[in-house]
Scaffold this motif. Sequence first.
Motif, short mmCIF file in Angstrom:
data_model
loop_
_atom_site.label_atom_id
_atom_site.label_comp_id
_atom_site.label_asym_id
_atom_site.label_seq_id
_atom_site.Cartn_x
_atom_site.Cartn_y
_atom_site.Cartn_z
N LYS A 52 -3.48 2.76 9.39
CA LYS A 52 -3.18 3.60 8.22
C LYS A 52 -4.25 3.37 7.17
N ILE A 53 -4.83 4.46 6.67
CA ILE A 53 -5.88 4.33 5.66
C ILE A 53 -5.29 3.75 4.38
N ALA A 54 -5.93 2.72 3.88
CA ALA A 54 -5.49 2.06 2.65
C ALA A 54 -6.19 2.75 1.48
N SER A 55 -5.50 3.64 0.81
CA SER A 55 -6.10 4.40 -0.28
C SER A 55 -6.17 3.57 -1.57
N GLU A 56 -5.36 2.53 -1.64
CA GLU A 56 -5.38 1.62 -2.78
C GLU A 56 -5.60 0.21 -2.25
N ASN A 57 -5.74 -0.75 -3.15
CA ASN A 57 -5.88 -2.13 -2.72
C ASN A 57 -4.62 -2.52 -1.94
N PHE A 58 -4.82 -3.09 -0.76
CA PHE A 58 -3.72 -3.37 0.16
C PHE A 58 -3.79 -4.83 0.57
N ARG A 59 -2.68 -5.51 0.52
CA ARG A 59 -2.60 -6.93 0.90
C ARG A 59 -2.77 -7.07 2.42
N LEU A 60 -3.53 -8.08 2.84
CA LEU A 60 -3.81 -8.30 4.25
C LEU A 60 -3.15 -9.59 4.74
N ASN A 61 -2.89 -9.65 6.03
CA ASN A 61 -2.44 -10.90 6.64
C ASN A 61 -3.29 -11.15 7.88
N LYS A 62 -3.20 -12.34 8.43
CA LYS A 62 -4.10 -12.71 9.53
C LYS A 62 -3.86 -11.91 10.80
N GLU A 63 -2.72 -11.27 10.93
CA GLU A 63 -2.44 -10.45 12.11
C GLU A 63 -2.90 -9.00 11.94
N ALA A 64 -3.41 -8.66 10.78
CA ALA A 64 -3.80 -7.28 10.51
C ALA A 64 -4.96 -6.84 11.40
N GLU A 65 -4.92 -5.57 11.80
CA GLU A 65 -6.05 -4.95 12.49
C GLU A 65 -6.70 -4.01 11.48
N ILE A 66 -7.96 -4.28 11.20
CA ILE A 66 -8.70 -3.53 10.18
C ILE A 66 -9.72 -2.63 10.87
N ALA A 67 -9.82 -1.39 10.41
CA ALA A 67 -10.85 -0.48 10.90
C ALA A 67 -11.71 -0.05 9.71
N LEU A 68 -13.01 -0.12 9.90
CA LEU A 68 -13.97 0.33 8.88
C LEU A 68 -14.46 1.70 9.33
N LEU A 69 -14.13 2.71 8.53
CA LEU A 69 -14.37 4.10 8.91
C LEU A 69 -15.44 4.73 8.04
N PRO A 70 -16.56 5.13 8.62
CA PRO A 70 -17.61 5.78 7.84
C PRO A 70 -17.18 7.18 7.44
N PRO A 71 -17.89 7.80 6.50
CA PRO A 71 -17.57 9.19 6.15
C PRO A 71 -17.72 10.08 7.40
N PHE A 72 -16.85 11.04 7.50
CA PHE A 72 -16.96 11.97 8.62
C PHE A 72 -16.55 13.36 8.14
N SER A 73 -17.04 14.34 8.84
CA SER A 73 -16.69 15.72 8.49
C SER A 73 -16.11 16.38 9.72
N GLY A 74 -15.39 17.41 9.49
CA GLY A 74 -14.79 18.12 10.61
C GLY A 74 -14.26 19.45 10.16
N GLY A 75 -13.84 20.22 11.08
CA GLY A 75 -13.38 21.56 10.73
C GLY A 75 -12.02 21.86 11.25
#
Length: 75
Positions: A52-75
């Motif tokens: 789930k995209i974290a639109s605000e500051n989001f608390r993390l825990n050691k079990e979290a799976e983090i994805a770093l998503l670059p800008p993308f475009s689409g139609g």
Amino acid sequence: MKILAFGKIAEILQKDEMELSGPEDTLALRKRLEIDFPALQGMDFKIAVNKKIASENFRLNKEAEIALLPPFSGG
């Protein structure tokens, strides 16, 4: 925590997956990544926590799976 990187971010990190411990929230994670990988400074990218995209500051825990998503475009 497990961090997945995609696109340009994976190129900058020179890997598409890494383990990281320490950051307590997404803001601290972004700051740490920008220190460790200066090419990320000023780059517009999203951070997703447990698919789930974290639109605000989001608390993390050691079990979290983090994805770093670059800008993308689409139609």
